[in-house]
Design an enzyme around this catalytic site. Sequence first.
Site, PDB file in Angstrom:
ATOM      1  N   TYR A 170       0.827  -1.213   0.000  1.00 25.60           N
ATOM      2  CA  TYR A 170       0.000   0.000   0.000  1.00 25.60           C
ATOM      3  C   TYR A 170       0.862   1.264   0.000  1.00 25.60           C
ATOM      4  O   TYR A 170       0.472   2.280  -0.570  1.00 25.60           O
ATOM      5  CB  TYR A 170      -1.003  -0.012   1.162  1.00 25.60           C
ATOM      6  CG  TYR A 170      -2.243  -0.765   0.759  1.00 25.60           C
ATOM      7  CD1 TYR A 170      -3.201  -0.159  -0.048  1.00 25.60           C
ATOM      8  CD2 TYR A 170      -2.422  -2.083   1.117  1.00 25.60           C
ATOM      9  CE1 TYR A 170      -4.314  -0.851  -0.471  1.00 25.60           C
ATOM     10  CE2 TYR A 170      -3.537  -2.789   0.698  1.00 25.60           C
ATOM     11  CZ  TYR A 170      -4.477  -2.173  -0.094  1.00 25.60           C
ATOM     12  OH  TYR A 170      -5.569  -2.862  -0.522  1.00 25.60           O
ATOM     13  N   GLN A 182     -15.414   1.867  -8.249  1.00 25.60           N
ATOM     14  CA  GLN A 182     -14.667   0.819  -7.554  1.00 25.60           C
ATOM     15  C   GLN A 182     -13.300   1.352  -7.159  1.00 25.60           C
ATOM     16  O   GLN A 182     -12.519   0.659  -6.514  1.00 25.60           O
ATOM     17  CB  GLN A 182     -14.481  -0.387  -8.478  1.00 25.60           C
ATOM     18  CG  GLN A 182     -15.778  -1.007  -8.943  1.00 25.60           C
ATOM     19  CD  GLN A 182     -15.529  -2.055 -10.023  1.00 25.60           C
ATOM     20  OE1 GLN A 182     -15.213  -3.188  -9.745  1.00 25.60           O
ATOM     21  NE2 GLN A 182     -15.664  -1.647 -11.267  1.00 25.60           N
ATOM     22  N   HIS A 184     -15.656   0.506  -2.898  1.00 25.70           N
ATOM     23  CA  HIS A 184     -14.507  -0.235  -2.374  1.00 25.70           C
ATOM     24  C   HIS A 184     -13.680   0.594  -1.400  1.00 25.70           C
ATOM     25  O   HIS A 184     -12.507   0.309  -1.162  1.00 25.70           O
ATOM     26  CB  HIS A 184     -13.609  -0.745  -3.519  1.00 25.70           C
ATOM     27  CG  HIS A 184     -14.250  -1.854  -4.310  1.00 25.70           C
ATOM     28  ND1 HIS A 184     -13.716  -2.347  -5.481  1.00 25.70           N
ATOM     29  CD2 HIS A 184     -15.368  -2.581  -4.092  1.00 25.70           C
ATOM     30  CE1 HIS A 184     -14.498  -3.317  -5.950  1.00 25.70           C
ATOM     31  NE2 HIS A 184     -15.507  -3.473  -5.133  1.00 25.70           N
ATOM     32  N   CYS A 197     -10.060  -0.048  17.998  1.00 29.06           N
ATOM     33  CA  CYS A 197     -10.810   1.023  18.674  1.00 29.06           C
ATOM     34  C   CYS A 197     -11.516   1.971  17.703  1.00 29.06           C
ATOM     35  O   CYS A 197     -12.239   2.867  18.133  1.00 29.06           O
ATOM     36  CB  CYS A 197      -9.894   1.808  19.608  1.00 29.06           C
ATOM     37  SG  CYS A 197      -8.759   2.922  18.745  1.00 29.06           S
ATOM     38  N   GLY A 209     -14.197   1.791 -17.977  1.00 27.80           N
ATOM     39  CA  GLY A 209     -12.910   1.298 -17.473  1.00 27.80           C
ATOM     40  C   GLY A 209     -13.016   0.234 -16.409  1.00 27.80           C
ATOM     41  O   GLY A 209     -12.258   0.252 -15.443  1.00 27.80           O
TER      42      GLY A 209
HETATM   43  P1  NAD Z   1      -9.789  -4.017 -13.778  1.00 29.75           P
HETATM   44  O1  NAD Z   1      -8.311  -3.840 -13.688  1.00 29.75           O
HETATM   45  O2  NAD Z   1     -10.363  -5.378 -13.573  1.00 29.75           O
HETATM   46  O3  NAD Z   1     -10.292  -3.523 -15.223  1.00 29.75           O
HETATM   47  C1  NAD Z   1      -9.914  -2.301 -15.780  1.00 29.75           C
HETATM   48  C2  NAD Z   1     -10.365  -2.278 -17.239  1.00 29.75           C
HETATM   49  O4  NAD Z   1     -10.121  -0.988 -17.774  1.00 29.75           O
HETATM   50  C3  NAD Z   1      -9.612  -3.282 -18.132  1.00 29.75           C
HETATM   51  O5  NAD Z   1     -10.554  -4.064 -18.853  1.00 29.75           O
HETATM   52  C4  NAD Z   1      -8.783  -2.387 -19.067  1.00 29.75           C
HETATM   53  O6  NAD Z   1      -8.666  -2.934 -20.349  1.00 29.75           O
HETATM   54  C5  NAD Z   1      -9.595  -1.122 -19.092  1.00 29.75           C
HETATM   55  N1  NAD Z   1      -8.809   0.093 -19.333  1.00 29.75           N
HETATM   56  C6  NAD Z   1      -7.543   0.377 -18.908  1.00 29.75           C
HETATM   57  N2  NAD Z   1      -7.200   1.623 -19.277  1.00 29.75           N
HETATM   58  C7  NAD Z   1      -8.258   2.144 -19.960  1.00 29.75           C
HETATM   59  C8  NAD Z   1      -8.507   3.397 -20.583  1.00 29.75           C
HETATM   60  N3  NAD Z   1      -7.607   4.390 -20.590  1.00 29.75           N
HETATM   61  N4  NAD Z   1      -9.718   3.588 -21.183  1.00 29.75           N
HETATM   62  C9  NAD Z   1     -10.652   2.600 -21.206  1.00 29.75           C
HETATM   63  N5  NAD Z   1     -10.461   1.384 -20.637  1.00 29.75           N
HETATM   64  C10 NAD Z   1      -9.282   1.171 -20.002  1.00 29.75           C
HETATM   65  O7  NAD Z   1     -10.414  -2.965 -12.767  1.00 29.75           O
HETATM   66  P2  NAD Z   1     -11.850  -2.914 -12.053  1.00 29.75           P
HETATM   67  O8  NAD Z   1     -12.911  -3.431 -12.944  1.00 29.75           O
HETATM   68  O9  NAD Z   1     -11.950  -1.557 -11.481  1.00 29.75           O
HETATM   69  O10 NAD Z   1     -11.790  -3.945 -10.824  1.00 29.75           O
HETATM   70  C11 NAD Z   1     -10.684  -4.262 -10.057  1.00 29.75           C
HETATM   71  C12 NAD Z   1     -10.480  -3.599  -8.714  1.00 29.75           C
HETATM   72  O11 NAD Z   1      -9.437  -2.686  -8.975  1.00 29.75           O
HETATM   73  C13 NAD Z   1     -11.472  -2.735  -8.068  1.00 29.75           C
HETATM   74  O12 NAD Z   1     -11.799  -3.347  -6.875  1.00 29.75           O
HETATM   75  C14 NAD Z   1     -10.720  -1.407  -7.732  1.00 29.75           C
HETATM   76  O13 NAD Z   1     -10.927  -1.087  -6.375  1.00 29.75           O
HETATM   77  C15 NAD Z   1      -9.317  -1.762  -7.917  1.00 29.75           C
HETATM   78  N6  NAD Z   1      -8.327  -0.781  -8.414  1.00 29.75           N
HETATM   79  C16 NAD Z   1      -8.493   0.565  -8.250  1.00 29.75           C
HETATM   80  C17 NAD Z   1      -7.541   1.450  -8.744  1.00 29.75           C
HETATM   81  C18 NAD Z   1      -7.745   2.922  -8.519  1.00 29.75           C
HETATM   82  O14 NAD Z   1      -8.296   3.314  -7.493  1.00 29.75           O
HETATM   83  N7  NAD Z   1      -7.368   3.756  -9.468  1.00 29.75           N
HETATM   84  C19 NAD Z   1      -6.436   0.978  -9.446  1.00 29.75           C
HETATM   85  C20 NAD Z   1      -6.284  -0.415  -9.602  1.00 29.75           C
HETATM   86  C21 NAD Z   1      -7.263  -1.277  -9.090  1.00 29.75           C
END
Ligand code: NAD
Length: 244
Positions: free
Chosen positions: A62, A96, A114, A125, A186
């Site tokens: 993290y 998400q 999320h 606490c 996305g």
């Molecule tokens: P995922 O990684 O499963 O899917 C992301 C999708 O976005 C992919 O299919 C990818 O091809 C597409 N993508 C990537 N760049 C793009 C763009 N510029 N334009 C259009 N599409 C694009 O992510 P998800 O569905 O959000 O689920 C996974 C988990 O990831 C969630 O629980 C989330 O909390 C977490 N997460 C969050 C962050 C963040 O806060 N930015 C980053 C990474 C993961």
Amino acid sequence: MDLAELMRSRRPCVVLTGAGISTESGIPDFRSPSGIWAQYDPMEYATISAFRRDPAKVWEFYALRFEALSRAEPNAGHLALAELERGGFVRAVVTQNIDGLHTRAGSADVIEVHGSIRTASCPACGERMALADLVEALGDDPAPGCARCGEILKPDVVMFGELLPVGALERAQQLVRTAGMLLVVGSSLEVYPVAALPDEALAAGASLAIVNQAPTPYDGLAEVRVDGPAGATLAALAEALASP
Ligand code: NAD
């Protein structure tokens, strides 16, 4: 029908975003070949059991993410969604993402299903600390302790194996059931229960549109499907809807 026509005719729209809307801000997603899971095994870093087993290791992961997340700025996609909300086209954004970029871009109604990296809480606490103070604490201590009772803090993000915050999920479900349209941006739509929101929207009669640079399990059910970058696609959408 194109995305702008659909959004004009099927108001109000609720937007569901995933990691893909933030990749253009320099934050890697999880499932793309260059995503986080290509480098880190999710079972070792992102599950609640991994955190209980070895919190310091999870905090190291993290700490890297905090650094990237705190440097990131909202991109054209986040800004366009905020503009579409001000213009009355978007009712709310269900996200998400834990990066806080929708709020920083000016979206007023954001449901973070999320959680967020703005804070971490004490499992014992309930004491809560802000990200800025945590990053400082991480400099000396790989697993920062609670200022009140010393227990190791947990980032306020939902880890695999944890339940989603009930209030946020219920609000998201209620929003999609009453929307004219659900726009997914996305997201691979592979992480449940959020990935079930398109089903709930469709069952309630809403239209589904998807902007994603890879296939999703819902592509066949979408009225409009854009396989393009979120930033340029949403900026063009906001521009098209800005003129009457
Ligand atoms: P995922 O990684 O499963 O899917 C992301 C999708 O976005 C992919 O299919 C990818 O091809 C597409 N993508 C990537 N760049 C793009 C763009 N510029 N334009 C259009 N599409 C694009 O992510 P998800 O569905 O959000 O689920 C996974 C988990 O990831 C969630 O629980 C989330 O909390 C977490 N997460 C969050 C962050 C963040 O806060 N930015 C980053 C990474 C993961």
